[in-house]
Design an enzyme around this catalytic site. Structure first.
Site, PDB file in Angstrom:
ATOM      1  N   LYS A 280      12.621   9.033  -5.299  1.00 10.50           N
ATOM      2  CA  LYS A 280      12.857   7.588  -5.296  1.00 10.50           C
ATOM      3  C   LYS A 280      12.460   7.007  -6.652  1.00 10.50           C
ATOM      4  CE  LYS A 280      11.984   6.619  -0.392  1.00 10.50           C
ATOM      5  NZ  LYS A 280      13.292   6.042  -0.063  1.00 10.50           N
ATOM      6  N   ARG A 354      15.603  11.521   9.392  1.00  8.25           N
ATOM      7  CA  ARG A 354      16.519  12.044  10.417  1.00  8.25           C
ATOM      8  C   ARG A 354      16.327  13.549  10.589  1.00  8.25           C
ATOM      9  NH1 ARG A 354      21.542   9.704   7.143  1.00  8.25           N
ATOM     10  NH2 ARG A 354      19.931   8.141   6.827  1.00  8.25           N
TER      11      ARG A 354
HETATM   12  N1  BES Z   1      11.920   5.820   4.365  1.00  6.51           N
HETATM   13  C1  BES Z   1      13.199   5.546   3.874  1.00  6.51           C
HETATM   14  C2  BES Z   1      13.799   4.246   4.404  1.00  6.51           C
HETATM   15  C3  BES Z   1      13.046   2.974   4.118  1.00  6.51           C
HETATM   16  C4  BES Z   1      13.464   2.147   3.101  1.00  6.51           C
HETATM   17  C5  BES Z   1      11.987   2.587   4.906  1.00  6.51           C
HETATM   18  C6  BES Z   1      12.785   0.970   2.858  1.00  6.51           C
HETATM   19  C7  BES Z   1      11.323   1.407   4.672  1.00  6.51           C
HETATM   20  C8  BES Z   1      11.719   0.583   3.646  1.00  6.51           C
HETATM   21  C9  BES Z   1      14.156   6.683   4.241  1.00  6.51           C
HETATM   22  O1  BES Z   1      13.589   7.940   4.363  1.00  6.51           O
HETATM   23  C10 BES Z   1      15.174   6.776   3.156  1.00  6.51           C
HETATM   24  O2  BES Z   1      14.792   7.060   2.049  1.00  6.51           O
HETATM   25  N2  BES Z   1      16.423   6.527   3.491  1.00  6.51           N
HETATM   26  C11 BES Z   1      17.485   6.594   2.558  1.00  6.51           C
HETATM   27  C12 BES Z   1      18.659   7.201   3.249  1.00  6.51           C
HETATM   28  C13 BES Z   1      19.767   7.579   2.339  1.00  6.51           C
HETATM   29  C14 BES Z   1      19.355   8.734   1.439  1.00  6.51           C
HETATM   30  C15 BES Z   1      20.962   7.960   3.176  1.00  6.51           C
HETATM   31  C16 BES Z   1      17.804   5.169   2.101  1.00  6.51           C
HETATM   32  O3  BES Z   1      17.711   4.247   2.881  1.00  6.51           O
HETATM   33  O4  BES Z   1      18.134   5.006   0.921  1.00  6.51           O
HETATM   34 ZN    ZN Z   2      13.442   8.979   2.491  1.00 11.32          ZN
END
Ligand code: BES
Ligand code: ZN
Ligand code: ZN
Length: 506
Positions: A280, A354
């Site tokens: 990230k 997931r």
């Molecule tokens: N933990 C994150 C989602 C999240 C974002 C939680 C902001 C709380 C606040 C999750 O694991 C994630 O990174 N999701 C990705 C999915 C994508 C790679 C399909 C996302 O939302 O960008």
């Molecule tokens: Zn994530």
């Protein structure tokens, strides 16, 4: 804050303050306040005639009685206009009143039951929401500060003032309200604490404390066991981290429910989500300590189940791990065999929630669940779609989805449904495996749900709550202070209470 009854005629009430609610329009005081003013506080009429206090939503005015009165302060709190009044307003109003008491170091404020007259709400549920709203609004997290600590400790006790003996239903309300609040507090404490303190091991310790206190069964599956069971997706996410990962399984099986099919609650427990190799951006990455809010909500529910001894069989499954990059981390392009036997092509290691949930959902089948609800900070897309005050609910059973939505509205945890049509599966088709872990950028929350749906047999009612936007409040929301919200504890608990234990033969 403790909750206590004081049952006495109005003229004998003893408290450091008394709290009354007022509508903005009409300006006429509600019957309880009127009676209080007529019988005990005639002096208030003059103060109120100054019209400084208008009853605007969350406006608080404190009136001080002349010397020699048993109750020295009257805390008047505004409900806003009567045609816009609802439970949400009542909860935030209760929080405003009690925060005022805290600010003034009022130790034993009193809340007369008569304050609820004229609100056109059932007194037991209005009282419950006021108590939960008040407790929720007083929450603070200051455990890690060593200086500039705001003095807390008051109010010590909220007295519920009643002129008559309350009936059994009403009598039980303060106990259940404080049980629910303690579950919400536990969830908030866990989400507020940083990831160097809240690790999969520390969550297992919390589960152990709950199991010891309330006699739950606990099974903590470590990586060796998870590997032996075939939890390839859970192991894949965990392997980049030096923190040991655990799949925590808590079971509440009160006597007589041993043969019942349980409700299974699955909570995402990523104690820190760096994104893994699909790293990230560093801005705001610290917020990813909240990525275990689903697991925290399930632990919170177990605290409430334990305290209230609800006679329902409930199983909690919490896949807990960090998601870290490193030499041993799983990588984009890897194909993982999950516990279900289905193979997953990893496109983004940041779609780790997931992955771990898929194995938890497969593991849930061993309990022959009556239904499954998973709760997870799953997708940033959920924040884009619904913002920070509404979570998404998706599932394979419309009536369960609707039920959860309704409960959410009632308890102040708002949810809105998104569709889960199989056509959305198109975007996660894979050339090398059964499917991919992400699609393109569109419909991100739905695609997360479609992925999870692959791991739940059609005949088991299942709902997925995406709480990415609602687990953390960036600003004070009235009954919910800024910070960790504990979202989901109330919904899951209500679901456990309300759902009749379905027939075993179902
Ligand atoms: N933990 C994150 C989602 C999240 C974002 C939680 C902001 C709380 C606040 C999750 O694991 C994630 O990174 N999701 C990705 C999915 C994508 C790679 C399909 C996302 O939302 O960008
Ligand atoms: Zn994530
Ligand atoms: Zn995540």
């Amino acid at each position: 804050m403790q909750l206590d009854w004081q049952i006495a005629p109005l003229s004998n009430w003893q408290a450091d303050a008394v709290i009354f609610f007022f509508f903005e329009e009409p300006s006429e005081p509600l019957p309880g306040a009127k009676r209080w003013m007529t019988e005990k506080a005639g002096w208030m009429a003059e103060s109120m005639a100054l019209n400084d206090f208008k009853g605007k939503h969350q406006q608080v005015a404190v009136y001080y009685s002349p010397a020699g009165q048993a109750i020295a302060r009257v805390v008047c709190v505004g409900l806003g206009p009567s045609d816009k009044f609802d439970m949400d307003k009542l909860r935030s109003v209760a929080a405003a009143a009690l925060r005022k008491c805290r600010e003034l170091h009022v130790n034993r404020p009193g809340l007369p039951l008569s304050a609820f007259e004229g609100l056109s709400l059932e007194t037991p549920s209005a009282l419950q929401e006021v108590l939960i709203g008040g407790l929720s609004g007083l929450y603070t997290y200051q455990g890690l500060k060593t200086r500039d600590i705001e003095p807390q400790g008051s109010p010590e006790t909220l007295l519920i003032l009643s002129e008559e003996e309350p009936d059994e239903v009403l009598r039980a309300v303060p106990f259940s309200a404080s049980a629910i609040a303690s579950g919400v507090y536990l969830a908030r404490d866990l989400v507020s604490a940083p990831s160097n303190q809240v690790t999969p091991s520390s969550l297992a310790k919390v589960a152990d404390r709950l199991a010891q206190t309330y006699n739950f069964r606990l099974h903590v599956i470590d990586s060796d066991e998870a590997g032996a069971l075939g939890m390839g997706a859970f192991i894949a996410v965990s392997q980049g981290s030096r923190e040991p990962a655990y799949m925590i399984v808590l079971e509440h099986t009160p006597p007589g429910t041993e043969e019942d099919r349980p409700l299974v609650f699955v909570g995402k427990g990523i104690t820190f989500d760096t994104g893994g190799i699909s790293l990230k951006p560093s801005a705001k990455m610290e917020a990813m300590k909240q990525d275990m809010a689903g697991a925290a909500a399930v632990l919170g529910v177990f605290e409430v189940l334990g305290k209230t001894r609800i006679k329902k069989r409930v199983v909690g499954i919490l896949p807990c791990t960090e998601n870290m990059p490193g030499g041993e981390a799983y990588k984009p392009g890897d194909v993982i065999r999950s516990l279900s036997g289905l193979t997953i092509e990893v496109i983004s290691t940041d779609a780790e929630g997931r992955m771990v949930l898929s194995d938890a959902l497969s593991f849930a089948q061993r309990y022959e669940p009556a239904l499954i609800v998973d709760i997870a900070t799953l997708t940033g897309a959920c924040i884009i779609a619904l913002g920070h005050e509404t979570a998404a609910v998706l599932g394979n059973d419309d009536s369960l989805v609707e039920r959860i939505r309704e409960i959410g509205m009632q308890v102040g945890e708002k949810l809105w449904p998104l569709p889960l049509w199989d056509s959305y599966f198109e975007s996660i088709k894979s050339d090398v495996a059964d499917f991919k872990n992400v699609g393109d950028r569109s419909a991100g929350t739905i695609v997360g749900g479609i992925f999870l749906k692959q791991f739940v047999p059609r005949e088991i009612p299942w709902a997925h709550l995406d709480i990415a936007g609602t687990a953390w409040a960036d600003k004070d929301l009235g009954a919910i202070p800024k910070g960790a919200t504990g979202f989901g504890v109330r919904i899951l608990f209500e679901l456990a209470i309300r759902l009749p234990q379905p027939d075993r033969t179902l």
